[in-house]
Design a protein around this motif. Structure first.
Motif, PDB file in Angstrom:
ATOM      1  N   LEU A 182      -0.007  -0.991  11.763  1.00 41.25           N
ATOM      2  CA  LEU A 182       0.887   0.127  12.065  1.00 41.25           C
ATOM      3  C   LEU A 182       1.361   0.805  10.781  1.00 41.25           C
ATOM      4  O   LEU A 182       1.387   2.036  10.690  1.00 41.25           O
ATOM      5  CB  LEU A 182       2.084  -0.368  12.876  1.00 41.25           C
ATOM      6  N   TYR A 183       1.712   0.020   9.786  1.00 41.04           N
ATOM      7  CA  TYR A 183       2.152   0.571   8.495  1.00 41.04           C
ATOM      8  C   TYR A 183       1.018   1.389   7.875  1.00 41.04           C
ATOM      9  O   TYR A 183       1.235   2.506   7.404  1.00 41.04           O
ATOM     10  CB  TYR A 183       2.568  -0.562   7.559  1.00 41.04           C
ATOM     11  N   LEU A 184      -0.188   0.838   7.874  1.00 41.62           N
ATOM     12  CA  LEU A 184      -1.329   1.519   7.268  1.00 41.62           C
ATOM     13  C   LEU A 184      -1.651   2.821   7.999  1.00 41.62           C
ATOM     14  O   LEU A 184      -1.913   3.844   7.364  1.00 41.62           O
ATOM     15  CB  LEU A 184      -2.544   0.599   7.243  1.00 41.62           C
ATOM     16  N   ALA A 185      -1.610   2.798   9.326  1.00 39.23           N
ATOM     17  CA  ALA A 185      -1.885   4.013  10.104  1.00 39.23           C
ATOM     18  C   ALA A 185      -0.847   5.093   9.798  1.00 39.23           C
ATOM     19  O   ALA A 185      -1.199   6.270   9.630  1.00 39.23           O
ATOM     20  CB  ALA A 185      -1.901   3.686  11.592  1.00 39.23           C
ATOM     21  N   THR A 186       0.413   4.700   9.684  1.00 37.01           N
ATOM     22  CA  THR A 186       1.469   5.658   9.360  1.00 37.01           C
ATOM     23  C   THR A 186       1.308   6.180   7.939  1.00 37.01           C
ATOM     24  O   THR A 186       1.505   7.364   7.678  1.00 37.01           O
ATOM     25  CB  THR A 186       2.858   5.024   9.544  1.00 37.01           C
TER      26      THR A 186
ATOM     27  N   ALA B  73       6.720   3.563   5.795  1.00 40.14           N
ATOM     28  CA  ALA B  73       5.406   4.137   5.504  1.00 40.14           C
ATOM     29  C   ALA B  73       5.449   5.661   5.504  1.00 40.14           C
ATOM     30  O   ALA B  73       4.794   6.303   4.676  1.00 40.14           O
ATOM     31  CB  ALA B  73       4.385   3.629   6.516  1.00 40.14           C
ATOM     32  N   ALA B  74       6.224   6.235   6.410  1.00 33.92           N
ATOM     33  CA  ALA B  74       6.328   7.697   6.452  1.00 33.92           C
ATOM     34  C   ALA B  74       7.020   8.242   5.203  1.00 33.92           C
ATOM     35  O   ALA B  74       6.780   9.389   4.814  1.00 33.92           O
ATOM     36  CB  ALA B  74       7.081   8.131   7.705  1.00 33.92           C
ATOM     37  N   SER B  75       7.838   7.425   4.570  1.00 37.68           N
ATOM     38  CA  SER B  75       8.551   7.858   3.367  1.00 37.68           C
ATOM     39  C   SER B  75       7.771   7.609   2.090  1.00 37.68           C
ATOM     40  O   SER B  75       8.208   8.040   1.023  1.00 37.68           O
ATOM     41  CB  SER B  75       9.891   7.124   3.277  1.00 37.68           C
ATOM     42  N   CYS B  76       6.660   6.923   2.176  1.00 39.12           N
ATOM     43  CA  CYS B  76       5.891   6.547   0.980  1.00 39.12           C
ATOM     44  C   CYS B  76       4.636   7.398   0.844  1.00 39.12           C
ATOM     45  O   CYS B  76       3.507   6.892   0.907  1.00 39.12           O
ATOM     46  CB  CYS B  76       5.527   5.071   1.034  1.00 39.12           C
ATOM     47  N   SER B  77       4.810   8.669   0.650  1.00 38.51           N
ATOM     48  CA  SER B  77       3.680   9.576   0.500  1.00 38.51           C
ATOM     49  C   SER B  77       3.376   9.761  -0.983  1.00 38.51           C
ATOM     50  O   SER B  77       3.906  10.660  -1.628  1.00 38.51           O
ATOM     51  CB  SER B  77       4.009  10.922   1.149  1.00 38.51           C
ATOM     52  N   PHE B  78       2.532   8.890  -1.494  1.00 40.40           N
ATOM     53  CA  PHE B  78       2.217   8.923  -2.923  1.00 40.40           C
ATOM     54  C   PHE B  78       0.758   9.290  -3.220  1.00 40.40           C
ATOM     55  O   PHE B  78       0.391   9.435  -4.371  1.00 40.40           O
ATOM     56  CB  PHE B  78       2.471   7.555  -3.558  1.00 40.40           C
TER      57      PHE B  78
ATOM     58  N   LEU C  49      -2.173   5.049  -5.318  1.00 45.53           N
ATOM     59  CA  LEU C  49      -2.861   3.985  -4.584  1.00 45.53           C
ATOM     60  C   LEU C  49      -2.303   2.597  -4.895  1.00 45.53           C
ATOM     61  O   LEU C  49      -1.972   1.843  -3.971  1.00 45.53           O
ATOM     62  CB  LEU C  49      -4.367   4.050  -4.827  1.00 45.53           C
ATOM     63  N   PRO C  50      -2.155   2.218  -6.164  1.00 49.64           N
ATOM     64  CA  PRO C  50      -1.568   0.896  -6.421  1.00 49.64           C
ATOM     65  C   PRO C  50      -0.141   0.762  -5.895  1.00 49.64           C
ATOM     66  O   PRO C  50       0.231  -0.281  -5.339  1.00 49.64           O
ATOM     67  CB  PRO C  50      -1.585   0.771  -7.951  1.00 49.64           C
ATOM     68  N   LEU C  51       0.643   1.813  -6.021  1.00 48.82           N
ATOM     69  CA  LEU C  51       2.010   1.775  -5.528  1.00 48.82           C
ATOM     70  C   LEU C  51       2.043   1.659  -3.998  1.00 48.82           C
ATOM     71  O   LEU C  51       2.813   0.876  -3.445  1.00 48.82           O
ATOM     72  CB  LEU C  51       2.767   3.019  -5.989  1.00 48.82           C
ATOM     73  N   SER C  52       1.184   2.397  -3.330  1.00 42.18           N
ATOM     74  CA  SER C  52       1.113   2.326  -1.870  1.00 42.18           C
ATOM     75  C   SER C  52       0.673   0.946  -1.399  1.00 42.18           C
ATOM     76  O   SER C  52       1.224   0.414  -0.427  1.00 42.18           O
ATOM     77  CB  SER C  52       0.153   3.391  -1.335  1.00 42.18           C
ATOM     78  N   LEU C  53      -0.305   0.369  -2.069  1.00 43.95           N
ATOM     79  CA  LEU C  53      -0.767  -0.979  -1.694  1.00 43.95           C
ATOM     80  C   LEU C  53       0.316  -2.023  -1.921  1.00 43.95           C
ATOM     81  O   LEU C  53       0.513  -2.915  -1.097  1.00 43.95           O
ATOM     82  CB  LEU C  53      -2.037  -1.331  -2.477  1.00 43.95           C
ATOM     83  N   LEU C  54       1.022  -1.906  -3.025  1.00 44.50           N
ATOM     84  CA  LEU C  54       2.103  -2.835  -3.333  1.00 44.50           C
ATOM     85  C   LEU C  54       3.212  -2.760  -2.276  1.00 44.50           C
ATOM     86  O   LEU C  54       3.693  -3.789  -1.790  1.00 44.50           O
ATOM     87  CB  LEU C  54       2.671  -2.545  -4.722  1.00 44.50           C
ATOM     88  N   LEU C  55       3.605  -1.560  -1.920  1.00 44.89           N
ATOM     89  CA  LEU C  55       4.658  -1.395  -0.924  1.00 44.89           C
ATOM     90  C   LEU C  55       4.196  -1.820   0.466  1.00 44.89           C
ATOM     91  O   LEU C  55       4.994  -2.316   1.261  1.00 44.89           O
ATOM     92  CB  LEU C  55       5.147   0.052  -0.914  1.00 44.89           C
TER      93      LEU C  55
END
Length: 116
Positions: free
Chosen positions: A10-14, A61-66, A94-100
């Protein structure tokens, strides 16, 4: 992978959706899906599965648009004047998104337990 796998998906899809549309639109689309998923999981697991970790995953996830300049208005605002390229967003985002993503899947159930 159980409830953690559902939360991660769900996080990844968002996260992917928020890169294509605004964060508010991504949350608006995904919150009903998260609520539906928690209801369905309650039925299939025979226990009361709380909606809170799933809704919080959508919110985070919706707030993490990097990853792209399109997903969040401030990213787009600095894109041109800053001389950034799409590769800049991908290289740092990408690294920041994966970490979060990993942190959210590990820590959200601690603060918002699956059993409700």
């Amino acid at each position: 992978y159980g409830l953690h796998g559902v939360l991660a998906t769900l996080y990844l899809a968002t996260l992917i959706l928020t890169e294509l549309v605004t964060n508010a639109a991504a949350a608006g689309i995904m919150v009903p899906i998260a609520l539906s998923m928690s209801t369905r999981l309650s039925e299939t697991h025979g226990m009361d599965v709380s909606y809170q970790p799933f809704v919080m995953a959508v919110a985070l996830a919706a707030s993490c648009s990097f990853l792209t300049p399109v997903g969040y208005q401030t990213n787009l605002l600095v894109y041109g004047p800053g001389g950034y390229k799409l590769q800049d967003y991908l290289r740092l985002g990408l690294p920041l998104s994966l970490l979060l993503w990993v942190a959210a899947v590990l820590f959200l159930p601690l603060f918002f337990p699956f059993s409700g």
